[in-house]
Design a protein around this motif. Structure first.
Motif, PDB file in Angstrom:
ATOM      1  N   GLU A 124       0.898  -1.284  -0.055  1.00  6.74           N
ATOM      2  CA  GLU A 124       0.756  -0.147  -0.527  1.00  6.74           C
ATOM      3  C   GLU A 124       0.398   1.629  -0.206  1.00  6.74           C
ATOM      4  N   ILE A 125       2.040   1.167   0.435  1.00  5.29           N
ATOM      5  CA  ILE A 125       3.069   2.087   0.736  1.00  5.29           C
ATOM      6  C   ILE A 125       3.315   3.221  -0.594  1.00  5.29           C
ATOM      7  N   ALA A 126       3.864   1.336  -1.664  1.00 10.47           N
ATOM      8  CA  ALA A 126       4.118   1.592  -2.994  1.00 10.47           C
ATOM      9  C   ALA A 126       3.470   1.958  -3.232  1.00 10.47           C
ATOM     10  N   ARG A 127       2.158   1.671  -3.581  1.00 13.72           N
ATOM     11  CA  ARG A 127       1.064   2.840  -4.136  1.00 13.72           C
ATOM     12  C   ARG A 127       0.952   3.848  -4.203  1.00 13.72           C
ATOM     13  N   GLN A 128       1.227   4.306  -2.986  1.00 12.46           N
ATOM     14  CA  GLN A 128       0.636   5.672  -2.877  1.00 12.46           C
ATOM     15  C   GLN A 128       2.076   5.648  -3.284  1.00 12.46           C
ATOM     16  N   VAL A 129       4.027   6.016  -3.044  1.00 15.34           N
ATOM     17  CA  VAL A 129       4.095   6.857  -3.651  1.00 15.34           C
ATOM     18  C   VAL A 129       4.157   6.985  -4.558  1.00 15.34           C
ATOM     19  N   LYS A 130       4.008   5.563  -4.987  1.00 16.65           N
ATOM     20  CA  LYS A 130       4.016   5.936  -7.110  1.00 16.65           C
ATOM     21  C   LYS A 130       3.016   6.838  -7.185  1.00 16.65           C
ATOM     22  N   GLY A 131       1.777   7.333  -6.766  1.00 12.69           N
ATOM     23  CA  GLY A 131       0.665   7.361  -7.125  1.00 12.69           C
ATOM     24  C   GLY A 131       1.277   8.748  -6.908  1.00 12.69           C
ATOM     25  N   HIS A 132       1.587   9.910  -5.772  1.00 17.18           N
ATOM     26  CA  HIS A 132       2.446  10.794  -5.944  1.00 17.18           C
ATOM     27  C   HIS A 132       3.554  11.406  -6.251  1.00 17.18           C
ATOM     28  N   ASP A 136       9.395   7.794  -9.988  1.00 15.77           N
ATOM     29  CA  ASP A 136       9.638   6.765 -10.825  1.00 15.77           C
ATOM     30  C   ASP A 136       8.634   5.812 -10.950  1.00 15.77           C
ATOM     31  N   GLU A 137       9.803   4.958 -10.359  1.00 18.07           N
ATOM     32  CA  GLU A 137      10.068   3.397 -10.540  1.00 18.07           C
ATOM     33  C   GLU A 137       9.584   2.870  -8.903  1.00 18.07           C
ATOM     34  N   VAL A 138       9.114   1.823  -9.154  1.00 20.48           N
ATOM     35  CA  VAL A 138       8.983   0.779  -8.014  1.00 20.48           C
ATOM     36  C   VAL A 138       8.778  -0.191  -8.173  1.00 20.48           C
ATOM     37  N   VAL A 139      10.068  -1.296  -8.073  1.00 18.82           N
ATOM     38  CA  VAL A 139      10.202  -3.245  -7.749  1.00 18.82           C
ATOM     39  C   VAL A 139      10.294  -3.736  -6.166  1.00 18.82           C
ATOM     40  N   PHE A 140       9.015  -4.896  -6.393  1.00 19.30           N
ATOM     41  CA  PHE A 140       8.896  -5.961  -5.634  1.00 19.30           C
ATOM     42  C   PHE A 140       9.170  -6.643  -5.441  1.00 19.30           C
ATOM     43  N   VAL A 141      10.384  -7.125  -4.541  1.00 18.46           N
ATOM     44  CA  VAL A 141      10.304  -8.257  -4.993  1.00 18.46           C
ATOM     45  C   VAL A 141      10.627  -9.300  -3.087  1.00 18.46           C
ATOM     46  N   LEU A 176      21.378  -4.473 -14.569  1.00 20.46           N
ATOM     47  CA  LEU A 176      20.690  -4.420 -13.488  1.00 20.46           C
ATOM     48  C   LEU A 176      21.039  -3.123 -12.538  1.00 20.46           C
ATOM     49  N   TYR A 177      22.398  -2.694 -12.460  1.00 20.09           N
ATOM     50  CA  TYR A 177      22.608  -1.628 -11.469  1.00 20.09           C
ATOM     51  C   TYR A 177      22.651  -0.369 -12.488  1.00 20.09           C
ATOM     52  N   ALA A 178      23.381  -0.555 -13.927  1.00 17.22           N
ATOM     53  CA  ALA A 178      23.238   0.590 -15.392  1.00 17.22           C
ATOM     54  C   ALA A 178      21.566   0.714 -15.540  1.00 17.22           C
ATOM     55  N   ARG A 179      21.033  -0.048 -15.647  1.00 16.73           N
ATOM     56  CA  ARG A 179      18.945   0.174 -16.067  1.00 16.73           C
ATOM     57  C   ARG A 179      18.559   1.255 -14.395  1.00 16.73           C
ATOM     58  N   MET A 180      19.246   1.388 -13.064  1.00 13.69           N
ATOM     59  CA  MET A 180      18.515   1.148 -12.568  1.00 13.69           C
ATOM     60  C   MET A 180      19.111   2.730 -12.160  1.00 13.69           C
ATOM     61  N   LYS A 181      20.576   2.542 -12.344  1.00 11.06           N
ATOM     62  CA  LYS A 181      20.863   4.123 -12.513  1.00 11.06           C
ATOM     63  C   LYS A 181      20.001   4.566 -13.608  1.00 11.06           C
ATOM     64  N   GLU A 182      19.442   4.512 -14.884  1.00  5.98           N
ATOM     65  CA  GLU A 182      18.492   5.657 -15.807  1.00  5.98           C
ATOM     66  C   GLU A 182      17.335   5.945 -14.752  1.00  5.98           C
ATOM     67  N   GLU A 183      16.948   5.666 -13.798  1.00  2.08           N
ATOM     68  CA  GLU A 183      15.298   6.227 -13.181  1.00  2.08           C
ATOM     69  C   GLU A 183      15.757   6.830 -11.633  1.00  2.08           C
ATOM     70  N   LYS A 184      15.328   7.903 -12.385  1.00  2.00           N
ATOM     71  CA  LYS A 184      15.788   9.031 -11.342  1.00  2.00           C
ATOM     72  C   LYS A 184      15.526   8.522 -10.144  1.00  2.00           C
ATOM     73  N   LYS A 185      14.850   8.544  -9.709  1.00  2.00           N
ATOM     74  CA  LYS A 185      13.645   7.741  -8.214  1.00  2.00           C
ATOM     75  C   LYS A 185      13.606   6.490  -8.315  1.00  2.00           C
ATOM     76  N   LYS A 211      22.003   8.535  -5.788  1.00  2.00           N
ATOM     77  CA  LYS A 211      21.250   9.335  -4.550  1.00  2.00           C
ATOM     78  C   LYS A 211      19.656   9.234  -4.334  1.00  2.00           C
ATOM     79  N   GLY A 212      18.980   8.303  -5.757  1.00  2.00           N
ATOM     80  CA  GLY A 212      17.873   8.470  -6.011  1.00  2.00           C
ATOM     81  C   GLY A 212      17.003   7.137  -5.897  1.00  2.00           C
ATOM     82  N   CYS A 213      18.162   6.119  -5.584  1.00  2.00           N
ATOM     83  CA  CYS A 213      17.574   4.221  -4.885  1.00  2.00           C
ATOM     84  C   CYS A 213      17.289   4.606  -3.173  1.00  2.00           C
TER      85      CYS A 213
END
Length: 580
Positions: A124-132, A136-141, A176-185, A211-213
């Motif tokens: 639920e936290i993930a849904r809200q922070v993504k919605g607000h 920019d991206e949320v990953v669940f493992v 994965l490291y390079a891909r996640m670095k493409e996401e600002k947050k 810093k955005g991860c």
């Protein structure tokens, strides 16, 4: 439009080339040996003019990607079915969200017992922070009990819409490291970790690397979060209040109107209360009872009040299995033994550290200790670790700790199944507890506020090490030969009983280490002097008036507890001085 522009320029270029060929043949000097310089210059100027729109068209037609893979929205991120915003968790929810907004915090932990609702909360936290647009991206493992790095890397890649062709873990981590670095947050949620997890091996950048991860962890162990993962802020998810439990139970059953039936409603209230604020127990039981009849509801309440002491069954199974899993993951037999011992202690909720010390010393739980202070130094970290795993809870009373009812039931079931323990609370003790085959292998008996009408002349329990009894009737008589068949007994606790004289068979307990006669009416207890191996003697809150001289013979005694013995009048000379 781009296509038509290109075709037009191509047609004009073809005409220019054909014209140039004709001019080349027509305008040659010295019998074709030299080109006509004037005509060549004119053609060059024309070609230069026509090249400009070609260059513009080429720039317009530049594509950084020929195609773009659209990552479908994650199902778990779009559906909030099942989540309920309980009042007791709203402040925790806000605090976690605020921590995620803090640029100086990289890693946050959420801990709580199995089945408490950590996964629902973080989703639920993930849904809200993504919605607000906080991320920019949320990953669940989902983290396996024994982490499979490649499988987890694949799960992260799927969440990011990335295809991993590398075979090695290190190669996949780099991608994965390079891909996640493409996401600002980006927020990475690692759910249900059991031990230290190397984020670098997975390919998750953190801190100055990106810093955005941010990483959000959930675990049943506070120690794993703070010590193993070095999470900067940790939040505890606690049990539901009684009102919230009832609300959730109603919601889960609701889809039927069954609880509007007066008979069922009273049962439903009792069942919800027995679930003791544990969401997984409430949800599982409520759903199981939706379409059931009155008799099944009554049986469910009976199961909850008298949990199976042999195995997990019926509506309890799902709730209990999560707690048993936590138990199995405890490192070291001392932790497991401590939890099982706590489950046998007679308290319904709060238990005393001092009583744990008394029992633990008697059972030999604390190895290589010589004093009570050393035993305390050994016991406190064990209790702390069990609290960190949410198997024990803090108490509002100093020097006490608590155990969740459902956790207690699971621990008792494990002890009963694996260690032949018999325990009852607040009920009539069934006759089968006197079955010879049962007693032959029994290692512990705990009877708390039970309605025991009569004790047998002798209880043949050759392997019994722990015996606790707090009967409803304090005048219950203990026959003289009662302890004759308990030669291995190490801990004996007779609480709140009228013991005008102790059974003569008590002196046969040559291995007894701990004897507790707390809150009892005591008469002649001189036989205690025969217990040469006794290390702990507790007469706390008893009405004893005269301490017998024979206690001075207890050369191995480490603790004599006379707390709140308000009627104590005399201690014979040299008794205390003889206790080294």
């Amino acid at each position: 439009m781009l296509k038509s522009g290109a075709n037009k320029i191509i047609d004009e270029a073809v005409k220019s080339i054909e014209g140039a060929d004709r001019a080349k043949i027509k305008n040659q000097c010295f019998k074709g040996l030299c080109p006509n310089l004037k005509v060549q210059y004119q053609l060059s100027e024309k070609a230069a003019r026509e090249a400009k729109p070609v260059a513009g068209l080429h720039e317009t037609g530049k594509f950084h990607k020929v195609s773009y893979h659209i990552n479908p929205e994650k199902i778990w991120l779009t559906l909030s079915k099942g989540y309920q915003a309980f009042d007791s968790r709203i402040s925790t929810f806000k605090d976690i969200t605020n921590a995620l907004s803090n640029p100086s915090v990289d890693m946050i932990g959420i801990c709580g017992m199995g089945g408490i609702g950590k996964t629902m909360l973080v989703k639920e936290i993930a849904r809200q922070v993504k919605g607000h647009k906080l991320f920019d991206e949320v990953v669940f493992v989902d983290v396996p009990q024994i982490p499979d790095i490649k499988k987890m890397q694949g799960q992260i890649a799927d969440e990011l819409g990335l295809f991993l062709c590398e075979e090695s873990e290190s190669g996949r981590a780099r991608r994965l490291y390079a891909r996640m670095k493409e996401e600002k947050k980006i927020l990475v949620i690692l759910d249900d970790i059991w031990a230290r997890l190397d984020l670098e091996t997975l390919g998750i950048p953190l801190g100055d690397e990106h810093k955005g991860c941010k990483v959000l962890l959930t675990s049943r162990s506070r120690g794993v979060l703070s010590r193993e993962m070095d999470s900067e802020i940790n939040f505890l998810v606690g049990i539901l209040s009684q009102e919230e439990s009832w609300s959730l139970f109603q919601k889960m059953v609701a889809e039927g109107d069954c609880i509007r039936n007066h008979d069922l409603q009273s049962l439903a209230v009792a069942i919800a209360k027995e679930c003791a604020g544990l969401p997984i127990a409430i949800v599982t039981i409520a759903k199981a009872l939706r379409e059931e009849n009155l008799f099944e509801w009554k049986n469910a309440l009976l199961e909850l009040k008298r949990p199976s002491w042999r195995n997990f069954s019926g509506v309890q199974a799902a709730a209990c299995s999560t707690i048993e899993l936590s138990f199995n993951f405890l490192t070291g037999e001392d932790l497991k033994s401590t939890l099982l011992l706590c489950s046998l202690m007679g308290y319904t909720y709060h238990a005393s550290m001092l009583d744990l010390l008394k029992y633990g010393m008697g059972m030999g739980l604390f190895k290589d200790v010589n004093t009570m202070e050393e035993a305390r130094d050994r016991a406190c970290p064990l209790v702390h670790k069990l609290k960190a795993c949410s198997l024990l809870l803090d108490s509002h009373i100093s020097e006490m700790f608590a155990m969740h009812d459902v956790v207690r039931d699971v621990a008792i079931s494990i002890a009963s199944r694996d260690q032949h323990v018999f325990t009852m609370r607040n009920h009539v003790v069934p006759q089968e507890w006197l079955d010879k085959d049962t007693l032959k292998f029994c290692t512990a008996i705990s009877l708390h506020k039970c309605d025991v009408n009569e004790l047998p002349e002798e209880l043949e329990c050759p392997q019994l090490k722990f015996f606790y009894m707090y009967p409803k009737d304090p005048a219950l008589k203990i026959p003289d030969k009662f302890f004759a068949g308990m030669i291995e007994l190490r801990v004996l606790d007779l609480t709140k009983m009228h013991l005008l004289s102790l059974p003569s068979s008590l002196h046969l307990l040559v291995n007894l280490r701990t004897l507790c006669l707390d809150q009892s009416v005591l008469g002649d207890i001189a036989v205690i002097g025969e217990l040469k191996q006794l290390e702990i003697l507790s007469l706390s809150s008893s009405d004893i008036e005269h301490l017998p001289r024979e206690i001075g013979r207890l050369s191995k005694l480490r603790l004599l507890d006379l707390t709140n013995c308000s009627k104590l009048k005399s201690i014979p000379p040299n008794v205390l001085s003889s206790l080294s």
